[in-house]
Design an enzyme around this catalytic site. Sequence first.
Site, PDB file in Angstrom:
ATOM      1  N   MET A   1     101.924 121.697  21.754  1.00 49.22           N
ATOM      2  CA  MET A   1     102.402 120.648  22.617  1.00 49.22           C
ATOM      3  C   MET A   1     101.558 120.667  23.891  1.00 49.22           C
ATOM      4  O   MET A   1     101.074 121.708  24.256  1.00 49.22           O
ATOM      5  CB  MET A   1     103.868 120.872  22.981  1.00 49.22           C
ATOM      6  CG  MET A   1     104.834 120.666  21.822  1.00 49.22           C
ATOM      7  SD  MET A   1     104.873 118.921  21.434  1.00 49.22           S
ATOM      8  CE  MET A   1     105.853 118.924  19.971  1.00 49.22           C
ATOM      9  N   PRO A   2     101.349 119.631  24.542  1.00 42.84           N
ATOM     10  CA  PRO A   2     102.072 118.363  24.552  1.00 42.84           C
ATOM     11  C   PRO A   2     101.531 117.369  23.520  1.00 42.84           C
ATOM     12  O   PRO A   2     100.367 117.423  23.136  1.00 42.84           O
ATOM     13  CB  PRO A   2     101.815 117.849  25.968  1.00 42.84           C
ATOM     14  CG  PRO A   2     100.445 118.349  26.273  1.00 42.84           C
ATOM     15  CD  PRO A   2     100.368 119.712  25.625  1.00 42.84           C
TER      16      PRO A   2
END
Length: 135
Positions: A1-2
């Site tokens: 992530m992101p």
Amino acid sequence: MPHFIVEYTDNIKNEANFSKLFEEINKVLIARDTVFLIGGIRSRAIEVNDYRIADGVEDDAFVHAVLKIGAGRSEEIKKEVCDALFEVMKDHFSFLMSNRYLALSMELIEFSEAGTYKLNNIHSRFKKDENLPVK
């Protein structure tokens, strides 16, 4: 992530230049490598073919982005990152917005790591102290 995920109406596909948008979005995220692991950054676009905007009279369009991140970052960091990303979006789509009806939006989704499953060997390319081969 992101993960930065964009939904967009098919009527702007030819003008949207998502490759350039994602290059700029990823630069913003990579510049914050103490906040986000570079190897976890993903940007992608999903074309929407079935939609109706407002009264349906004009050839309206939209771009809606979602930034998905794991929990644990401060409100200050989240706001700063989202402000920077939305500025990139506004700049990128300014020409389109000046020539057609266009709605831009972005939201942040923060989730718990419980319930997410990941396997990613891309991270090893960015670790400086690890004995893994770097290609």
